[in-house]
Scaffold this motif. Structure first.
Motif, PDB file in Angstrom:
ATOM      1  N   THR A 113       0.836  -1.203   0.000  1.00 18.31           N
ATOM      2  CA  THR A 113       0.000   0.000   0.000  1.00 18.31           C
ATOM      3  C   THR A 113       0.869   1.251   0.000  1.00 18.31           C
ATOM      4  O   THR A 113       0.571   2.238  -0.671  1.00 18.31           O
ATOM      5  N   THR A 114       1.968   1.174   0.743  1.00 23.90           N
ATOM      6  CA  THR A 114       2.870   2.321   0.811  1.00 23.90           C
ATOM      7  C   THR A 114       3.399   2.671  -0.579  1.00 23.90           C
ATOM      8  O   THR A 114       3.410   3.846  -0.967  1.00 23.90           O
ATOM      9  N   ILE A 115       3.818   1.658  -1.339  1.00 21.83           N
ATOM     10  CA  ILE A 115       4.315   1.913  -2.694  1.00 21.83           C
ATOM     11  C   ILE A 115       3.265   2.676  -3.494  1.00 21.83           C
ATOM     12  O   ILE A 115       3.554   3.674  -4.156  1.00 21.83           O
ATOM     13  N   CYS A 116       2.019   2.213  -3.369  1.00 16.43           N
ATOM     14  CA  CYS A 116       0.957   2.844  -4.156  1.00 16.43           C
ATOM     15  C   CYS A 116       0.611   4.241  -3.660  1.00 16.43           C
ATOM     16  O   CYS A 116       0.182   5.083  -4.440  1.00 16.43           O
ATOM     17  N   SER A 117       0.785   4.525  -2.352  1.00 11.26           N
ATOM     18  CA  SER A 117       0.437   5.881  -1.886  1.00 11.26           C
ATOM     19  C   SER A 117       1.486   6.905  -2.270  1.00 11.26           C
ATOM     20  O   SER A 117       1.257   8.104  -2.130  1.00 11.26           O
ATOM     21  N   LEU A 118       2.652   6.415  -2.693  1.00  9.67           N
ATOM     22  CA  LEU A 118       3.679   7.387  -3.069  1.00  9.67           C
ATOM     23  C   LEU A 118       3.430   7.946  -4.468  1.00  9.67           C
ATOM     24  O   LEU A 118       3.821   9.070  -4.778  1.00  9.67           O
ATOM     25  N   ILE A 119       2.731   7.169  -5.310  1.00 10.29           N
ATOM     26  CA  ILE A 119       2.526   7.620  -6.697  1.00 10.29           C
ATOM     27  C   ILE A 119       1.648   8.878  -6.767  1.00 10.29           C
ATOM     28  O   ILE A 119       1.997   9.823  -7.455  1.00 10.29           O
ATOM     29  N   PRO A 120       0.530   8.938  -6.024  1.00 13.07           N
ATOM     30  CA  PRO A 120      -0.238  10.204  -6.035  1.00 13.07           C
ATOM     31  C   PRO A 120       0.348  11.261  -5.098  1.00 13.07           C
ATOM     32  O   PRO A 120      -0.282  12.266  -4.850  1.00 13.07           O
ATOM     33  N   ARG A 121       1.522  11.011  -4.582  1.00 16.86           N
ATOM     34  CA  ARG A 121       2.185  11.941  -3.644  1.00 16.86           C
ATOM     35  C   ARG A 121       1.390  12.175  -2.386  1.00 16.86           C
ATOM     36  O   ARG A 121       1.274  13.306  -1.921  1.00 16.86           O
ATOM     37  N   PHE A 122       0.798  11.111  -1.827  1.00 14.74           N
ATOM     38  CA  PHE A 122       0.180  11.279  -0.525  1.00 14.74           C
ATOM     39  C   PHE A 122       1.280  11.531   0.503  1.00 14.74           C
ATOM     40  O   PHE A 122       1.071  12.189   1.513  1.00 14.74           O
ATOM     41  N   TYR A 123       2.438  10.971   0.230  1.00 17.70           N
ATOM     42  CA  TYR A 123       3.645  11.240   1.018  1.00 17.70           C
ATOM     43  C   TYR A 123       4.771  11.489   0.030  1.00 17.70           C
ATOM     44  O   TYR A 123       4.719  11.004  -1.095  1.00 17.70           O
ATOM     45  N   ASP A 124       5.770  12.252   0.453  1.00 18.25           N
ATOM     46  CA  ASP A 124       6.945  12.428  -0.395  1.00 18.25           C
ATOM     47  C   ASP A 124       8.029  11.437  -0.002  1.00 18.25           C
ATOM     48  O   ASP A 124       8.174  11.099   1.171  1.00 18.25           O
ATOM     49  N   VAL A 125       8.777  10.989  -1.000  1.00 16.88           N
ATOM     50  CA  VAL A 125       9.841  10.017  -0.729  1.00 16.88           C
ATOM     51  C   VAL A 125      10.954  10.681   0.084  1.00 16.88           C
ATOM     52  O   VAL A 125      11.121  11.906   0.035  1.00 16.88           O
ATOM     53  N   ASN A 126      11.696   9.866   0.826  1.00 17.28           N
ATOM     54  CA  ASN A 126      12.828  10.421   1.580  1.00 17.28           C
ATOM     55  C   ASN A 126      14.060  10.523   0.700  1.00 17.28           C
ATOM     56  O   ASN A 126      14.891  11.399   0.880  1.00 17.28           O
ATOM     57  N   ALA A 127      14.200   9.582  -0.231  1.00 18.49           N
ATOM     58  CA  ALA A 127      15.335   9.626  -1.152  1.00 18.49           C
ATOM     59  C   ALA A 127      14.918   8.967  -2.457  1.00 18.49           C
ATOM     60  O   ALA A 127      13.965   8.201  -2.494  1.00 18.49           O
ATOM     61  N   GLY A 128      15.634   9.276  -3.520  1.00 21.74           N
ATOM     62  CA  GLY A 128      15.276   8.749  -4.825  1.00 21.74           C
ATOM     63  C   GLY A 128      14.157   9.562  -5.439  1.00 21.74           C
ATOM     64  O   GLY A 128      13.818  10.635  -4.937  1.00 21.74           O
ATOM     65  N   ASN A 129      13.604   9.060  -6.530  1.00 27.89           N
ATOM     66  CA  ASN A 129      12.456   9.778  -7.073  1.00 27.89           C
ATOM     67  C   ASN A 129      11.514   8.863  -7.847  1.00 27.89           C
ATOM     68  O   ASN A 129      11.873   7.766  -8.246  1.00 27.89           O
ATOM     69  N   ILE A 130      10.289   9.367  -7.979  1.00 26.44           N
ATOM     70  CA  ILE A 130       9.274   8.643  -8.724  1.00 26.44           C
ATOM     71  C   ILE A 130       8.897   9.517  -9.903  1.00 26.44           C
ATOM     72  O   ILE A 130       8.675  10.725  -9.731  1.00 26.44           O
ATOM     73  N   SER A 131       8.850   8.934 -11.089  1.00 25.87           N
ATOM     74  CA  SER A 131       8.430   9.757 -12.220  1.00 25.87           C
ATOM     75  C   SER A 131       7.299   9.060 -12.969  1.00 25.87           C
ATOM     76  O   SER A 131       7.157   7.843 -12.946  1.00 25.87           O
ATOM     77  N   VAL A 132       6.479   9.887 -13.591  1.00 26.40           N
ATOM     78  CA  VAL A 132       5.424   9.372 -14.447  1.00 26.40           C
ATOM     79  C   VAL A 132       5.656   9.991 -15.813  1.00 26.40           C
ATOM     80  O   VAL A 132       5.861  11.210 -15.921  1.00 26.40           O
ATOM     81  N   ASP A 133       5.661   9.157 -16.843  1.00 29.45           N
ATOM     82  CA  ASP A 133       5.993   9.605 -18.202  1.00 29.45           C
ATOM     83  C   ASP A 133       7.316  10.360 -18.221  1.00 29.45           C
ATOM     84  O   ASP A 133       7.493  11.328 -18.964  1.00 29.45           O
ATOM     85  N   GLY A 134       8.235   9.935 -17.382  1.00 31.08           N
ATOM     86  CA  GLY A 134       9.562  10.544 -17.362  1.00 31.08           C
ATOM     87  C   GLY A 134       9.656  11.865 -16.627  1.00 31.08           C
ATOM     88  O   GLY A 134      10.724  12.459 -16.547  1.00 31.08           O
ATOM     89  N   ILE A 135       8.548  12.350 -16.051  1.00 29.94           N
ATOM     90  CA  ILE A 135       8.600  13.610 -15.298  1.00 29.94           C
ATOM     91  C   ILE A 135       8.534  13.305 -13.806  1.00 29.94           C
ATOM     92  O   ILE A 135       7.665  12.549 -13.365  1.00 29.94           O
TER      93      ILE A 135
END
Ligand code: ADP
Ligand code: MG
Length: 569
Positions: free
Chosen positions: A373-395
């Protein structure tokens, strides 16, 4: 803090100035009336001229009427001012709470937000109404009354001035005890409320364990504690009222005796004596007001402090200054060395790398608590990651506006939240201003149509606490209908079918398969049968992503997934 409090008056300054001016006139009239009586007795009576007495009486009557009218205005406008300020603050608070990020709600009890929006703001509103006005008027009346008394007869005025500190001491003492008693009472009633909330929302558990008597006895204790606390506060209040009453009568009596003596010696006229007795009464009002303020002020300010604390918590997840609007994303998602924890003590995800192609269906399986569930809540930015980044369509998702990012993502969870309102409104939550045709189409796609049409009120049926109770499967289908309306390129199904029986699950699975078409879909599922057709299965364990591949590949690999599969079949 006080300056910030006063800043809330600014939008209502006209009302404040009007109210304040009327209050000042009332205070001046109040101060003048004993003087008028004094003059009436000492200067008019001896002449025995009925005509003049009649004129003066009419003039006094008019002044009394004016004073009454102004007091009405002061009362009404003063409260209006308080309510206006309270309403502004309440709106600000609600708006602010709506903007908070998930972490805020993880750490905040609903009850606390509620009590801020109701109780605290009542106290603040009262203070806003009475605070500055009463303080000013009280000081003005007090100083004015003494000034007049000193000019009339310094001896007796000085004598009263000596007694006043005693009165203030008594009132202050009563107020301090009152405050303590109130505080305790508030604590006890909070306990009673908590107990009621607990037992009522847990009543099914209570009854299934037949623990009603246990609950009743626990409640009885809290209820009695509250009774004791409330009685105590009434005792203090009654004691205070009686004490102050006795004290004031005592002062009147002394003024009478001392005044009579001065009257005999010719230093004080009869009218002046009556005037003094009346001034003693005028004097109690400001003392009483100030002592009420001493109770109101800490209460209101404590509420205001809690209010500002909440207002000052900045939402955690916010748009960057140059964030871009994204529309019609394809839905390619990539996690690049993502590390995340809900707090500083524990990382839940550690260095996760994952690429999901646009249109791909990826299933996540693994033990509960692994972080799916945590992985999925990071995609809509319910929380911000502590390190690294998540991109959608390369953004990078942090370069997009939160609103536009989230409009591209749909989430269906196990618990569907229905709002109080009609079925139509609940479905249209996926797309506000959806037409009736669109809503009907979505309901059809979610296999809800025949159910809704069988209801006498159809789409206008009320749901929620005081309306139609829906089964888990029906709620789930409403969530699916919302998604058909929202039509996002990315879809997240978090245990959407886990709580359903097999038969319902089959229907819902059909609707979900339909929904997942042409979208990037992330499915978290318990039952492995539901994810057999996923393009890829990702096995998440506490150590991160343990395995991934197609169903067939993972079975052949004979690892964790194959093991899970064996257990389930
Ligand atoms: P899964 O969905 O795989 O069952 P979760 O992603 O819900 O697992 O939870 C992963 C870990 O994060 C668990 O240890 C859980 O206790 C913790 N966790 C989940 N949600 C929160 C939260 N809102 N605040 C703090 N910890 C959380
Ligand atoms: Mg979960």
């Amino acid at each position: 803090m006080i300056r910030r409090f006063l800043s809330y008056y600014v939008p209502h300054k006209t009302l404040f100035i009007l109210d304040f001016s009327c209050a000042i006139i009332v205070a001046i009239l109040e101060l003048a009336f004993p003087l008028a009586v004094q003059w009436f007795i000492d200067s008019l009576l001896p002449d025995k001229n009925w005509l003049i007495i009649a004129y003066v009486s009419v003039a006094l009557l008019l002044l009394y009427l004016l004073s009454t009218f102004l007091q009405f205005i002061v009362n009404y406008w003063g409260h209006k001012l308080g309510i206006n300020i309270e309403t502004d603050m309440r709106k600000q608070l609600f708006t602010h709470v709506q903007k908070q990020s998930f972490r805020f709600f993880d750490n905040t009890k609903t009850g606390h937000v509620m009590s801020r929006i109701t109780n605290d703001l009542f106290d603040i509103g009262e203070l806003a109404h009475h605070g500055p006005e009463d303080l000013f008027i009280a000081i003005m009346t007090f100083v004015g009354a003494f000034w007049i008394m000193f000019t009339v007869n310094a001896k007796i005025a000085f004598f009263i001035l000596l007694i006043v500190p005693l009165l203030i001491a008594l009132i202050t003492f009563v107020n301090i005890r009152m405050n303590q008693a109130w505080k305790r009472m508030y604590k006890e009633i909070a306990d009673v409320n908590a107990r009621v909330e607990d037992s009522v929302s847990g009543v099914r558990v209570v009854q299934s364990f037949t623990n009603e008597n246990y609950e009743i006895s626990r409640f009885k204790k809290d209820n009695n504690n509250f009774r004791t606390a409330k009685l105590k506060s009434y005792w203090v209040m009654s004691f205070g009222t009686s004490g102050i009453y006795m004290m004031t009568r005592f002062i009147v009596l002394i003024v009478l005796v001392f005044g009579s003596w001065l009257n005999f010696t010719g230093e004080l006229k009869l009218g002046e004596l009556v005037g003094f007795v009346l001034y003693v009464n005028v004097l109690f009002k400001p003392i009483d007001k100030i002592s009420a303020l001493m109770e109101l002020y800490p209460k209101g300010m404590a509420g205001f402090k809690r209010f500002t604390e909440l207002m000052d918590t900045e939402p955690e997840v916010v748009d960057r200054d140059n964030a871009i609007e994204v529309n019609g994303l394809h839905g390619e998602i990539s996690f690049d060395h993502v590390t995340f924890g809900y707090d500083n003590h524990q990382t839940v995800l550690h260095d996760i790398n994952l690429n999901i192609k646009a249109g791909e269906t990826v299933a996540f399986v693994g033990p509960s608590g692994a972080g799916k569930t945590t992985i999925c809540s990071l995609i809509p930015r319910f929380y911000d990651v502590n390190a690294g980044n998540i991109s959608v369509d390369g953004i990078d998702i942090r370069d997009m506006t939160k609103k536009s990012l989230r409009s591209n993502i749909g989430i269906v969870q196990q618990d569907v939240f229905l709002f109080t309102g009609t079925l139509r409104e609940n479905i249209a939550y996926g797309k506000r201003h959806a037409t009736d045709e669109e809503i009907a189409q979505a309901a059809k796609q979610a296999h809800l149509q025949s159910f809704i049409e069988s209801l006498p009120l159809g789409y206008d049926t009320q749901v929620g606490e005081r309306g139609l109770k829906l089964s888990g499967g029906q709620k789930q289908r409403i969530a699916i209908a919302r998604m058909f309306l929202k039509n996002p390129p990315i879809l997240i199904l978090d245990e959407a079918t886990s709580a359903l029986d097999t038969e319902t699950e089959v229907i819902i699975q059909k609707a979900l398969n339909e929904l997942a078409k042409n979208r990037t879909t992330l499915i978290i599922a318990h039952r492995l049968a539901t994810i057999k057709n996923a393009d890829r299965i990702v096995v998440v364990t506490e150590d991160g992503i343990a395995e991934q591949g197609s169903h067939q590949e993972l079975i052949e690999k004979n690892g964790i997934f194959a093991n899970l599969h064996r257990v389930q079949y």
